[in-house]
Design an enzyme around this catalytic site. Structure first.
Site, PDB file in Angstrom:
ATOM      1  N   GLY A 419      18.331 -60.576 -72.575  1.00 29.64           N
ATOM      2  CA  GLY A 419      18.025 -59.460 -73.680  1.00 29.64           C
ATOM      3  C   GLY A 419      18.640 -59.633 -74.812  1.00 29.64           C
ATOM      4  N   GLY A 421      21.030 -58.081 -77.820  1.00 28.25           N
ATOM      5  CA  GLY A 421      21.873 -56.757 -78.077  1.00 28.25           C
ATOM      6  C   GLY A 421      22.146 -56.788 -79.532  1.00 28.25           C
ATOM      7  N   VAL A 426      21.870 -61.710 -75.011  1.00 30.39           N
ATOM      8  CA  VAL A 426      22.568 -61.296 -73.843  1.00 30.39           C
ATOM      9  C   VAL A 426      22.273 -62.293 -72.864  1.00 30.39           C
ATOM     10  CG1 VAL A 426      23.003 -59.342 -72.187  1.00 30.39           C
ATOM     11  CG2 VAL A 426      22.343 -59.081 -74.405  1.00 30.39           C
ATOM     12  N   LYS A 440      27.674 -60.560 -73.164  1.00 34.03           N
ATOM     13  CA  LYS A 440      27.226 -59.988 -74.345  1.00 34.03           C
ATOM     14  C   LYS A 440      27.943 -60.683 -75.440  1.00 34.03           C
ATOM     15  CE  LYS A 440      25.206 -55.672 -73.334  1.00 34.03           C
ATOM     16  NZ  LYS A 440      24.942 -54.500 -73.699  1.00 34.03           N
ATOM     17  N   ASP A 535      25.529 -44.279 -79.926  1.00 38.97           N
ATOM     18  CA  ASP A 535      24.047 -45.069 -79.955  1.00 38.97           C
ATOM     19  C   ASP A 535      23.270 -44.764 -78.928  1.00 38.97           C
ATOM     20  OD1 ASP A 535      22.424 -46.598 -81.220  1.00 38.97           O
ATOM     21  OD2 ASP A 535      23.060 -48.581 -80.557  1.00 38.97           O
TER      22      ASP A 535
END
Ligand SMILES: *[C@@H]1O[C@H](CO)[C@@H](O)[C@H](O)[C@H]1NC(C)=O
Ligand SMILES: *[C@@H]1O[C@H](CO)[C@@H](O)[C@H](O)[C@H]1NC(C)=O
Ligand SMILES: *[C@@H]1O[C@H](CO)[C@@H](O)[C@H](O)[C@H]1NC(C)=O
Ligand SMILES: *[C@@H]1O[C@H](CO)[C@@H](O)[C@H](O)[C@H]1NC(C)=O
Ligand SMILES: *[C@@H]1O[C@H](CO)[C@@H](O)[C@H](O)[C@H]1NC(C)=O
Ligand SMILES: *[C@@H]1O[C@H](CO)[C@@H](O)[C@H](O)[C@H]1NC(C)=O
Ligand SMILES: CC(=O)N[C@H]1CO[C@H](CO)[C@@H](O)[C@@H]1O
Length: 683
Positions: A419, A421, A426, A440, A535
């Protein structure tokens, strides 16, 4: 004489000592009670003075009558002059080599007037003894005209020798070599009896006033140096009144050495160990010799002892590049470490060529550089570790601190990216070969942000809830620290809603909503009341295999904001979720999380991606639709059953409560959670 007990005791004590002294003396070739010296000359067995001190034929005498002691043979070896005869005088003895030197007179004839002359003829008689006149002697004649005559009587033989003659001249022509006025003849013959006389080559010696004599002598080779002056007057005669050295050889016995395996003859002389028999240089007869690398007297027991060659480097060379080591019967001379070759031949050279040495040196240099680089790396790791607050975090429970090396291994060198971040990629990692983790990057930490960073990590690691992605560990040995979270298999809610086309059951959507709300509620109630996520968005809600939501990326936006104080917090958050209150007052509270969550609920209900525009139309349109009972128009096409539709309408009512413009009027997370839960139960 009677002995007292006390003196007996003394004797008993002294006896071993006496024996020892006797044995030591014997080893040196001396016999107890036998003189071992005469003047400067050492006397070793088989030579000896006095009864019982010598081997048959080797008796010698020491005559002290002339003041200085002089050594003579006994009656066995005689020199004879014109009408006298006396034992031959000895100059030296070498038992080890079977050699001796004696003093022999010079034969001569000297004119006293034109017609008359006087002469001395010499004979040496060595009959019936172990001795012989050595082949190492030469015959020398000197004179204006000299004719020497050497007779051997065993067997009888006249040696035609040399003729010394010279025309009279002035100056020294000889100058050390036997030329004009001198002649030399090497008999190369061992003899036992000889007679030497010398005559003029003419009837009379007309030159007698200045050149009166003709000389003849048997003398040890290379002893005599001729100078022309020796011809004149009585120079040579006066120089040699004592005699000249004569070389003698001796044998220990008359027989040859016993053949191998044969018993030695009676009275065998070679009694020392480490010795052997050697045939004499003149036949017949044998002598005894210490083996090579042994020295001493082979004629006495224990006479031959090992030589320490290392103490005699002139005779037994061992180059400076080698180590000399004595051993029985020889010595070793291996080259020193790093050298090869033959130390005895002096050829120790370096094993490594200069090129090889250079290579080794270079290799060493490379190793040193590598070590330095490694050390530098280590220091750097340590520096980052400290800078990122490692020492403080060491004391914190629930969080493990990993080294960069461990992390590298876990992620298989950051191979699998799962992923993206806020701060970068990640990565997938593996703990203990089975448990997957997400790793991360965070934000670069400096002295100013260090405290906040640590505080966040501590808070996050304290968060333990089934709906919060758990922080498992961190790695601080890097410029930018890495955080390790539990791995959630389905990815984010965002992905599930918007990247997959699969139908998502309303029941599942509701469970996701409830779980997410529960996670956020836990967060808001935990530790400090002021804590908020900052967030909240579908991309930050992760789903595990059974669609259990897990809130992630908690606190990161806060860090971001602090990392850059010039920027306000929301700039870094997702604008599509922005709280209008913030637009007006610039204030964010937990209620901002609630507003964000309201947007997430819209996404869950409608499967439409939240997008930002200046009018905030995404939320506004939905709110208007709710108020007009038109929510069904927004719901995605997968929802067909009336029951499902009703449930989503109920959820949208909760969303409405979250999206109130006035934060005061919004529900808090706990209320949101319980409202959603009620919907679930009323189903
Ligand atoms: C010693 O030498 C002298 C002459 O130099 C001689 O008269 C004497 O007999 C010698 N003694 C022995 C024991 O030979
Ligand atoms: C030489 O000497 C001998 C003995 O000394 C003598 O008898 C003779 O006469 C001498 N001759 C001459 C020529 O002087
Ligand atoms: C003999 O040797 C000496 C030095 O040893 C030298 O001065 C001389 O000239 C030599 N004489 C002859 C004739 O060679
Ligand atoms: C020999 O003796 C004479 C006189 O007696 C002398 O003049 C001469 O120099 C001597 N020669 C040598 C070589 O000694
Ligand atoms: C000594 O000489 C004899 C006979 O001449 C010979 O048989 C023997 O081998 C010799 N021994 C040595 C050790 O040379
Ligand atoms: C031979 O030499 C060795 C070394 O010096 C010594 O120890 C030994 O006693 C000698 N053997 C005899 C029989 O002399
Ligand atoms: C210098 C020297 O000693 N000369 C003598 C050499 O020998 C003759 C004869 O024996 C003597 O007469 C010399 O006096």
């Amino acid at each position: 004489m009677t002995t007292t007990p006390s003196s007996q005791l003394h004797f008993q004590l002294l006896l071993p000592l006496i024996l020892l002294v006797i044995l030591a003396a014997m080893a040196e070739g001396r016999r107890p009670g036998c003189p071992d010296k005469c003047g400067d000359i050492s006397i070793h067995f088989p030579f000896g003075i006095g009864t019982g001190c010598f081997r048959d034929g080797f008796e010698v005498l020491c005559n002290h009558s002339s003041g200085t002691p002089r050594l003579f043979f006994s009656n066995n070896i005689i020199r004879k002059g014109n009408d006298d005869s006396s034992p031959l005088e000895l100059l030296s003895i070498s038992v080890e080599t079977g050699k001796a030197r004696a003093l022999a007179p010079v034969s001569h004839r000297c004119s006293t007037n034109d017609t008359a002359s006087s002469s001395m003829d010499v004979s040496i008689v060595v009959g019936g003894t172990p001795f012989a006149l050595s082949a190492r002697n030469v015959l020398i004649a000197v004179g204006w005209s000299a004719v020497p005559r050497l007779y051997y009587f065993d067997p009888s033989e006249l040696q035609f020798s040399c003729l010394a003659y010279n025309i009279v001249f002035s100056g020294d022509r000889g100058n050390g070599t036997c030329t004009e006025g001198c002649c030399e003849f090497a008999p190369a013959r061992v003899a036992r009896v000889l007679q030497l006389d010398v005559d003029f080559g003419y009837a009379a010696n007309a030159m007698w006033p200045i050149l009166p004599c003709a000389y003849g002598m048997l003398v040890e080779k290379s002893w005599y140096k001729y100078y022309t002056a020796d011809m004149y007057n009585y120079t040579l005669l006066n120089r040699t009144t004592m005699g000249v050295p004569l070389a003698l050889d001796f044998a220990a016995g008359e027989a040859a050495c016993p053949a191998k395996g044969q018993p030695p003859p009676p009275d065998y002389a070679c009694v020392s160990g480490n010795s052997s028999c050697a045939n004499a240089t003149f036949t017949p007869g044998y002598i005894c010799k210490c083996w090579d690398h042994y020295a001493g007297n082979p004629y006495v027991p224990d006479g031959c002892q090992d030589i320490d060659e290392c103490k005699r480097p002139q005779v037994y060379p061992c180059s400076s590049g080698a180590v000399c080591r004595n051993r029985l019967g020889g010595y070793d001379c291996p080259c020193k470490f790093g050298l090869k070759g033959d130390g005895k031949a002096g050829t120790c050279t370096h094993i490594f060529s200069p090129a090889a040495k250079a290579t080794v040196g270079l290799a060493a240099l490379v190793v040193v550089i590598v070590l330095m680089v490694l050390a530098h790396q280590l220091l750097k790791l340590r520096k980052f570790y400290k800078q990122n607050g490692g020492p403080i975090l060491e004391g914190v429970k629930n969080i493990r601190i990993y080294t960069s090396k461990q992390l590298k291994k876990m992620t298989n060198n950051y191979k699998v990216v799962i992923g993206e971040g806020h701060f970068g990629k990640v990565y997938m990692g593996t703990l203990k070969d089975t448990q997957h983790v997400a790793i991360k990057k965070t934000i670069k930490v400096n002295e100013a942000s260090k405290k906040d960073f640590i505080a966040e990590i501590i808070i996050q690691s304290g968060m333990r809830h089934k709906n919060i992605a758990r922080l498992l560990g961190c790695c601080l040995e890097m410029d930018v620290p890495m955080l390790m979270y539990e791995y959630v298999v389905k990815g984010s809610l965002y992905d599930v809603l918007f990247k997959s086309k699969d139908n998502i059951l309303v029941d599942t959507r509701l469970r996701i909503a409830i779980g997410s709300a529960e996670g956020l509620a836990y967060m808001h109630s935990a530790v400090e009341s002021t804590i908020r996520h900052g967030d909240v968005k579908s991309a930050n809600i992760l789903l595990d295999a059974s669609f259990t939501p897990k809130i992630s990326d908690f606190g990161t936006s806060k860090l971001l904001a602090r990392g850059n104080s010039m920027q306000t917090e929301w700039v870094t958050g997702d604008k599509a979720y922005i709280d209008p209150t913030y637009m007006v007052h610039g204030i964010v509270t937990q209620k901002s999380d609630v507003y964000n969550f309201g947007i997430v609920l819209i996404e869950i209900i409608t499967r439409r991606v939240a997008i930002y525009d200046d009018n905030m139309s995404y939320a506004k349109n939905f709110v208007l639709a709710c108020q007009d009972q038109r929510v069904r128009n927004f719901v995605d096409n997968d929802i067909t059953s009336e029951n499902d539709m009703e449930i989503l309408e109920m959820v949208s009512k909760v969303a409405l409560e979250c999206l109130k413009l006035n934060p005061e009027e919004r529900l808090d997370m706990t209320q949101v959670e319980s409202r959603l839960r009620n919907i679930g139960q009323s189903e």
